[in-house]
Design a protein around this motif. Structure first.
Motif, PDB file in Angstrom:
ATOM      1  N   ASP A 247      23.046  62.317  80.330  1.00 43.34           N
ATOM      2  CA  ASP A 247      21.862  62.852  79.661  1.00 43.34           C
ATOM      3  C   ASP A 247      22.028  62.880  78.151  1.00 43.34           C
ATOM      4  OD1 ASP A 247      20.606  63.142  82.012  1.00 43.34           O
ATOM      5  OD2 ASP A 247      21.037  65.294  82.233  1.00 43.34           O
ATOM      6  N   TRP A 248      23.269  62.914  77.714  1.00 39.95           N
ATOM      7  CA  TRP A 248      23.489  63.059  76.271  1.00 39.95           C
ATOM      8  C   TRP A 248      24.129  61.835  75.634  1.00 39.95           C
ATOM      9  CZ3 TRP A 248      28.674  62.567  75.363  1.00 39.95           C
ATOM     10  CH2 TRP A 248      29.531  62.844  76.449  1.00 39.95           C
ATOM     11  N   TYR A 249      24.271  60.779  76.396  1.00 48.20           N
ATOM     12  CA  TYR A 249      24.926  59.596  75.854  1.00 48.20           C
ATOM     13  C   TYR A 249      24.231  58.332  76.322  1.00 48.20           C
ATOM     14  CZ  TYR A 249      28.499  56.044  74.979  1.00 48.20           C
ATOM     15  OH  TYR A 249      29.164  54.924  74.566  1.00 48.20           O
ATOM     16  N   LYS A 250      23.816  57.568  75.352  1.00 47.18           N
ATOM     17  CA  LYS A 250      23.151  56.309  75.657  1.00 47.18           C
ATOM     18  C   LYS A 250      23.873  55.198  74.925  1.00 47.18           C
ATOM     19  CE  LYS A 250      18.568  54.189  75.375  1.00 47.18           C
ATOM     20  NZ  LYS A 250      17.229  54.376  74.874  1.00 47.18           N
ATOM     21  N   LEU A 251      24.094  54.123  75.625  1.00 44.95           N
ATOM     22  CA  LEU A 251      24.870  53.022  75.075  1.00 44.95           C
ATOM     23  C   LEU A 251      23.991  51.778  74.980  1.00 44.95           C
ATOM     24  CD1 LEU A 251      27.655  51.765  74.298  1.00 44.95           C
ATOM     25  CD2 LEU A 251      27.966  51.293  76.731  1.00 44.95           C
ATOM     26  N   THR A 252      24.014  51.154  73.837  1.00 46.60           N
ATOM     27  CA  THR A 252      23.290  49.897  73.638  1.00 46.60           C
ATOM     28  C   THR A 252      24.278  48.884  73.103  1.00 46.60           C
ATOM     29  OG1 THR A 252      21.260  51.087  73.107  1.00 46.60           O
ATOM     30  CG2 THR A 252      21.388  48.784  72.432  1.00 46.60           C
TER      31      THR A 252
ATOM     32  N   LEU B 216      24.294  59.651  70.771  1.00 46.31           N
ATOM     33  CA  LEU B 216      24.807  60.908  71.317  1.00 46.31           C
ATOM     34  C   LEU B 216      23.804  62.014  71.052  1.00 46.31           C
ATOM     35  CD1 LEU B 216      28.409  60.596  69.876  1.00 46.31           C
ATOM     36  CD2 LEU B 216      27.745  60.269  72.249  1.00 46.31           C
ATOM     37  N   ARG B 217      23.658  62.876  72.042  1.00 41.71           N
ATOM     38  CA  ARG B 217      22.797  64.046  71.873  1.00 41.71           C
ATOM     39  C   ARG B 217      23.609  65.294  72.184  1.00 41.71           C
ATOM     40  NH1 ARG B 217      17.722  64.173  70.937  1.00 41.71           N
ATOM     41  NH2 ARG B 217      16.483  62.277  70.867  1.00 41.71           N
TER      42      ARG B 217
ATOM     43  N   VAL C  44      19.630  67.486  68.250  1.00 44.54           N
ATOM     44  CA  VAL C  44      20.458  66.654  67.391  1.00 44.54           C
ATOM     45  C   VAL C  44      20.698  65.307  68.050  1.00 44.54           C
ATOM     46  CG1 VAL C  44      22.704  66.422  66.266  1.00 44.54           C
ATOM     47  CG2 VAL C  44      21.577  68.650  66.339  1.00 44.54           C
ATOM     48  N   GLN C  45      20.546  64.286  67.261  1.00 44.86           N
ATOM     49  CA  GLN C  45      20.788  62.932  67.735  1.00 44.86           C
ATOM     50  C   GLN C  45      21.726  62.243  66.751  1.00 44.86           C
ATOM     51  OE1 GLN C  45      17.777  60.111  66.919  1.00 44.86           O
ATOM     52  NE2 GLN C  45      18.089  58.949  68.778  1.00 44.86           N
ATOM     53  N   LEU C  46      22.776  61.666  67.271  1.00 43.21           N
ATOM     54  CA  LEU C  46      23.717  60.915  66.436  1.00 43.21           C
ATOM     55  C   LEU C  46      23.784  59.498  66.964  1.00 43.21           C
ATOM     56  CD1 LEU C  46      26.655  63.485  66.212  1.00 43.21           C
ATOM     57  CD2 LEU C  46      25.036  62.909  64.403  1.00 43.21           C
TER      58      LEU C  46
END
Lengths: 329, 888
Positions: B539-544, B600-601, B606-608
């Motif tokens: 839910d807090w990590y997305k990879l592209t 990252l959330r 907050v979004q990084l």
């Protein structure tokens, strides 16, 4: 490439009438330099000195009225082979000879220098000079003119105290490296016709002065509109020579001549005429002066045309013709 | 509301002459209502209480509380954390009623409430020898602060809102019925009728997918599936087509959802509804980017993209992820892609994602839409500048296609506006085309084929000897052509992963010539491939991650003066004074790149985004590794802070790195972007933003002095800094207009060689102000205007001319590069449009006037033959463009 195209937008916009009309290039309204006539000492028609030979330079001008004295200061130097921009001397040590000609009396500057015997094989021979008509060249000018990396903010003032008409000049002088690579000055024009009438050799005289008393001058009338101006070159004036192609192989080519036209009155359709060996006769349209632009007395007005004929290899021949302009009927 | 709970109360009995009894704390301590505490007997209603067994008859019995009335917490007093006590003196009669009462102490705001409450309370009378007696006692009435309100439960529902409009005209369809039905709960259906402004709202919808059905008298019905997200509002616009007796299942042309958090520090978006309405663009969507902050003004309307003080070649335009070789036709009046096939344009002026490489300026990403699948539709537009047609139709169940074509009409009038001295060999003609085929073979796949391209050509004949440069003669011509075949495949790999693959191939050709002195021919067969996977790991990590490849064999034929740096060059030399060179180069350009981006959330607010990109350029053999970081923080409702920093690299231009006339040993150009700012939604639909940015450039490609070997070096550096203010008022319910406001203040400087002073960039524009708005009036009218005020571009003074005797031409002597400026630029554009809706088709008539007050904006200087005279060169005059458009 896009920037190059954009660069052309300004002159094209000017051509298309997006700016005010500027001083026409062909009309002589002030003293105009015609170019360096080159001749090798002892071989007057050759323009390409060899190392150790002396080169004579003459700088003719076109005057709209009375001729004036000309102050000339310059240097011959070993120049940097620049790809663009104003050429400059390689260094202060590269100066071959100072070139000075000072004359209060009406006379074209004439200077000479000797190409050093040890002139490098692949170097550029460069002349940079300043001329002031009716005044004296500003002694402070030359240093700043050579130093193009920090140009003066206020502009270049050639004549001291801003008195006179100044010109900055430069010319790369082709040096003859091999015996059959000589270049000769163009031959005199075979013929110049205006509206079908031959213009004889220029008898001299001051433009704008009375001319009805000069019988050899053909007469034309103000407000007579467009007439053909035809120039004819001698076929033998077009020299053969070689250039290096993209693979550095010699490629035989034939000279083409550029005729730059200057006039004291009237208007030209083209400022340049180009002739070739296969096409020695070329023409353009000359518009005879309007009376409101060039007031003419009953005694007529002497009008002059100058032809600066270049082979673009250093060769230059200046010829002039004249006619007598009469008030329109 | 305030519940006066008494933690404790005490009676301090002061019978005259009596001893003080113990406080009666226990009597009320456990019950806020004054009921006796558990284990205690309630006294008789009569107010008397029998003496306890064994209790001495003569022992006095103090009064006791039978029923204590609650006093409300005074409304004017903010509840604190501590109880508040009011000390009273009261007289309790033999009947247990309170007689006299007065306040002895405590906050004044509580006095009245305490007195009223105690008077209404009931007591058991004091007893002496078993007989009730009147007693005067001190009574402490205690107010306990009300508990803090319960926090509202997290929203478990979302909102679906929107408008139902007539096509194009933005007229509300009054009385249209909107029905939403849950895709998962058959019992969940809602219905609404749109109001006069065309709006509808469904609040408190449980999350999930909904089938939306719209019916309106005289219009074809439409259906759409929308997703409602908890705590968010999904905004939609439905445009219904007039009922032509055809079953119409689509009919919506644009849909907007609440924006997801951006991946960049600054991403500005113009939506389809507004793209074609910006005044001064003649309805051309891609020209609408000119109104955005950070976008500079190109001279002469050349259509160059100047973003945050970067050179035009430093920025890139993408269509569906593929770079476009050419964005505008001649003069920048028209773009090469039909605006009606676009959905939106994203403009990223800096700190862009690792997805984009090989550029150090900014990015423009254009999204196209699927062709209509609900029947045949067509648009034909005829204007003064050009004319175009567009047709859309379905192919089978899952595919649809669009065909578009446009041709210029300038050639009809061009010959009459050029001077006689310029012959017209080939009148300016441009055309472009688009073919789009969209296919959805499965519910998880979408495949898109496109073929689009453009052709521009003109040729003028300049008489020999025209002007002062003897080399400027003969034909002046420019031809640019490109055709791109593009394929895109989007696949939903799983619930948490998506795959995008885009590939494009096509030839590009540029042919520019001026007599025998200048000729440039470029032919490239460009292949571009991009593949990207986006995966939600948690839910807090997305990879592209992805890769792209630019590959192209190219051939260049060049005749002309030696190459030189184009930017910051000052006034150029006449062609006659140059040594004309000839070069031919055939080579292969290969530029692979890979990238990875981690989103990252650490919290909901907050979004990084941390990414890195690797690029390689085979022409120079150089490579670059560029890390990038972006952070967004939703500080409060509608307020977002953002910041970013990253490295960016760009290969030299092909012509700069060729071995013949260039320098193959050049390195990549590098830049660091640092940016930050905030966005704030002041009112519903009105957002403002402030961004600051700083860019530093190094390894810029510059000419050597005089163009001596090695002709080009990487010695140039640059710095750009500034701030942008943007305001956007969106069209919405009750607001039939939209407006954009942008202001940029910046400075863009360059230094070309070590030791030289800094100079201004060619297109440094200190102030750029743009205000654009459109008002949609009733009865199909709309009207708008765009005002632009921009600092004049820097220019280089020419301080004199030097006569080149060999070539019989004067060369300019440049002063300090870009040390003066053109006067400020300003221009007002105006647009008015009227639309008619008929039974089966629509008609629109529009007038778009660029530079309505015919301002003579200076774009440069023209000089006489020896540079002793000069004249301003002005830009485009007033250009009224009348057009008519029909749609079916």
């Amino acid at each position: 490439m896009r920037r190059t195209i954009l660069r052309l937008a300004v002159p094209l916009a000017l051509l298309a009438g997006c700016g005010d009309t500027l001083d026409p290039v062909s009309l002589v309204t002030r003293p105009r330099v015609l170019g360096f006539e080159l001749s090798v000492e002892g071989d007057a028609e050759r323009t390409t000195p060899r190392t150790g030979e002396t080169l004579n330079l003459r700088l003719p001008f076109a005057f709209p009225e009375e001729a004036q004295g000309i102050d000339f200061v310059g240097v011959a130097c070993l120049g940097v082979d620049v790809g663009f921009g104003v050429p400059f001397c390689a260094s202060e040590d590269s100066v071959i000879a100072p070139l000075v000609s000072r004359s209060v009396a009406p006379a074209f500057p004439e200077v000479s220098f000797t190409v050093p015997a040890d002139f490098p094989e692949d170097a550029e021979l460069l002349v940079i000079a300043a001329a002031c008509v009716g005044g004296v060249v500003d002694p402070e000018l030359f240093a700043s003119a050579l130093d193009i990396s920090s140009p003066p903010a206020g502009g270049l003032v050639v004549c001291a105290d801003d008195v006179g008409t100044g010109e900055l000049l430069q010319s790369t002088i082709p040096v003859q490296r091999i015996p059959d690579d000589a270049n000769l000055n163009p031959l005199p024009l075979v013929e110049v016709r205006l509206d079908g009438r031959v213009l004889p050799p220029d008898p001299g005289g001051v433009p704008g002065t009375a001319c009805t008393d000069v019988p050899e001058l053909p007469t034309f009338f103000s407000d007579s509109g467009d007439v053909d101006l035809v120039v004819e070159s001698a076929p033998e004036t077009f020299e053969d020579y070689f250039v290096l192609d993209a693979d550095d192989q010699p490629l035989p080519v034939v000279e083409a001549l550029q005729h730059a036209l200057l006039i004291t009155a009237g208007e030209l359709e083209a400022n340049f005429i180009f002739t070739e060996r296969e096409d020695v006769r070329e023409d353009t349209i000359y518009t005879l002066p309007l009376i409101e632009e060039r007031p003419v007395a009953a005694e007529g007005s002497l009008e002059r045309l100058w032809f600066s004929i270049r082979d673009e290899r250093g060769g230059l021949r200046i010829e002039s013709r004249a006619y007598c302009l009469l008030p329109g009927v | 509301m305030h519940r006066p709970l008494i933690l404790r109360f005490a009676l301090a009995l002061t019978f005259a002459g009596f001893v003080l009894p113990p406080p009666l704390e226990a009597q009320g301590a456990g019950d806020a209502t004054g009921e006796p505490a558990a284990g205690e007997d309630a006294p008789d209603e009569g107010g008397s209480e029998p003496a306890s067994e064994g209790e001495a008859e003569t022992a006095p019995v103090p009064p006791s509380v039978l029923e204590l009335v609650e006093a409300p917490w005074p409304a004017e007093v903010e509840p604190g954390g501590e109880p508040v006590a009011v000390l009273l003196e009261i007289v309790i009669g033999i009947d247990g009623q309170v007689g006299e009462a007065q306040v002895l102490g405590g906050p004044e705001a509580f006095h009245a409430a305490a007195l009223a409450a105690v008077r209404a309370s009931r007591f058991a009378a004091a007893r002496v020898n078993g007989e009730p007696v009147e007693a005067r006692i001190r009574f402490e009435y205690v107010f306990r602060p009300p508990p803090p309100p319960e926090p509202p439960p997290p929203p478990a529902t979302g909102v679906l809102e929107g408008r139902v409009l007539a096509p194009e005209a933005d007229d509300a369809i009054l009385g249209a019925r909107v029905l939403v039905a849950s895709a998962t709960d058959p019992a969940l259906e809602r219905e609404a009728t749109v109001g006069e402004d065309g709006t509808f709202t469904f609040e408190d919808l449980p999350p999930g997918e909904y089938l939306v059905t719209i019916d309106a008298l005289g219009y074809a019905g439409a259906e759409a599936t929308e997703t409602v997200v908890p705590g968010e509002a999904t905004s939609v616009v439905y445009r219904l087509r007039p009922d032509a007796g055809i079953e119409d299942e689509g009919g919506l042309s644009a849909r907007a959802r609440v924006d997801p958090p951006p991946r960049e520090v600054t991403r500005r978006r113009i939506r389809q509804e507004e793209l074609t309405q910006i005044p001064g663009t003649r309805g051309d969507a891609l020209r609408a980017i000119e109104i955005l902050p950070g976008v500079g003004r190109p001279p002469f309307g050349t259509g160059q993209i100047i973003i945050r003080g970067s050179a035009p070649n430093d920025s890139e335009v993408f269509i569906e992820g593929i770079p476009v070789p050419l964005l505008y036709h001649f003069g920048g009046l028209t773009s090469v892609y039909n605006s009606r096939l676009l959905t939106q344009i994203d403009f990223i002026p800096g700190n862009f994602s690792s997805r984009y490489g090989r550029r150090i300026g900014g990015i423009i990403e254009v999204e196209t839409r699927d062709p209509a699948s609900d029947g045949f539709h067509g648009v034909a537009e005829f204007g003064v500048i050009d004319t175009s047609v567009l047709a859309e139709f379905p192919i089978g169940e899952n595919a649809s296609m669009a065909l578009g074509f446009r041709r210029s009409l300038i050639d009809l009038v061009f010959s009459s506006i050029v001077p006689d001295s310029i012959g017209v060999t080939q009148v300016p003609v441009y055309y472009d085309w688009q073919t789009v085929l969209s296919w959805r073979p499965t519910s998880k796949d979408r495949i898109r084929f496109q073929h689009y391209g453009a052709s521009d050509a003109f040729e003028l004949f300049l008489d020999d000897g025209l002007g002062s440069d003897p080399a400027v003669s003969g034909n002046l011509g420019l031809t640019t052509r490109f055709g791109t075949f593009q394929m895109g495949w989007d696949r939903q790999i799983s619930d948490d992963a998506e795959l995008d693959v885009d590939a494009a191939y096509g030839p590009q050709a540029i042919d520019f010539g001026l007599g025998n002195a200048l000729n440039f021919e470029l032919f490239v067969n460009q292949f571009y491939l991009r593949s990207e996977v986006r995966q939600r790991v948690t839910d807090w990590y997305k990879l592209t991650y992805g890769a792209d490849l630019l590959l192209g064999p190219f051939r260049v034929d060049f005749t002309g003066p030696p190459q030189q740096q184009q930017e910051g060059a000052g006034e150029f030399n006449p062609l006659a004074s140059a040594d004309i060179e000839r070069a031919t180069l055939e080579s292969l350009a290969g530029r692979p790149g890979v990238y990875i981006e981690n989103e990252l959330r650490p919290s909901d607010d907050v979004q990084l985004i941390a990414g890195v990109r690797f690029d390689y350029d085979n022409r120079t053999g150089d490579y670059a590794i560029d890390p990038r970081l972006v952070a967004n923080w939703d500080v409060a409702e509608g307020l977002r802070l953002k910041a970013g920093a990253g490295l960016y690299s760009q290969p030299p231009e092909f012509n700069e790195s060729v071995p013949d006339g260039g320098n193959p040993d050049l390195d990549m150009i590098h830049s660091v972007h640092v940016g930050g700012g905030f966005e704030y939604e002041i009112l519903d639909g009105f957002r403002i933003g402030v961004d600051g940015f700083y860019k530093y450039l190094w390894d810029r490609v510059v000419s050597t002095e005089g163009g001596v070997d090695p002709i080009f070096t990487n010695e140039g550096i640059g710095r750009i800094y500034g701030a942008e203010i943007s305001g956007k008022l969106e069209q919405g319910p009750g607001r039939p207009f939209f407006a954009y406001l942008s202001y940029t203040i910046s400075r863009s400087e360059r230094r070309d060689r070590p030791g030289e002073p800094w100079r201004l960039f060619d297109f440094d524009q200190t102030h750029i102000f743009t205000l654009s708005g459109v008002y949609n009036l009733p009865k199909g009218w709309s009207m708008g205007a765009t005002m632009r005020v921009v600092s004049g571009n820097p220019t280089t003074p020419v301080i004199g001319g030097i006569y080149d005797s060999l070539n019989n031409v004067y060369q300019p002597v440049n002063g300090r590069i870009n040390s003066i400026r053109n006067p400020n630029f300003h221009r007002l554009d105006f647009r008015i449009e009227k639309k008619w809706v008929f039974e089966s088709w629509r008609l629109a008539l529009f007038l778009d006037i660029q530079n309505i007050y015919n301002r003579q904006n200076q774009e440069g200087l023209g000089f006489n033959f020896d540079y002793t005279e000069r004249t301003p060169i002005n830009g485009l005059p007033i250009i009224p463009a009348l057009g008519i458009r029909g749609e079916i």
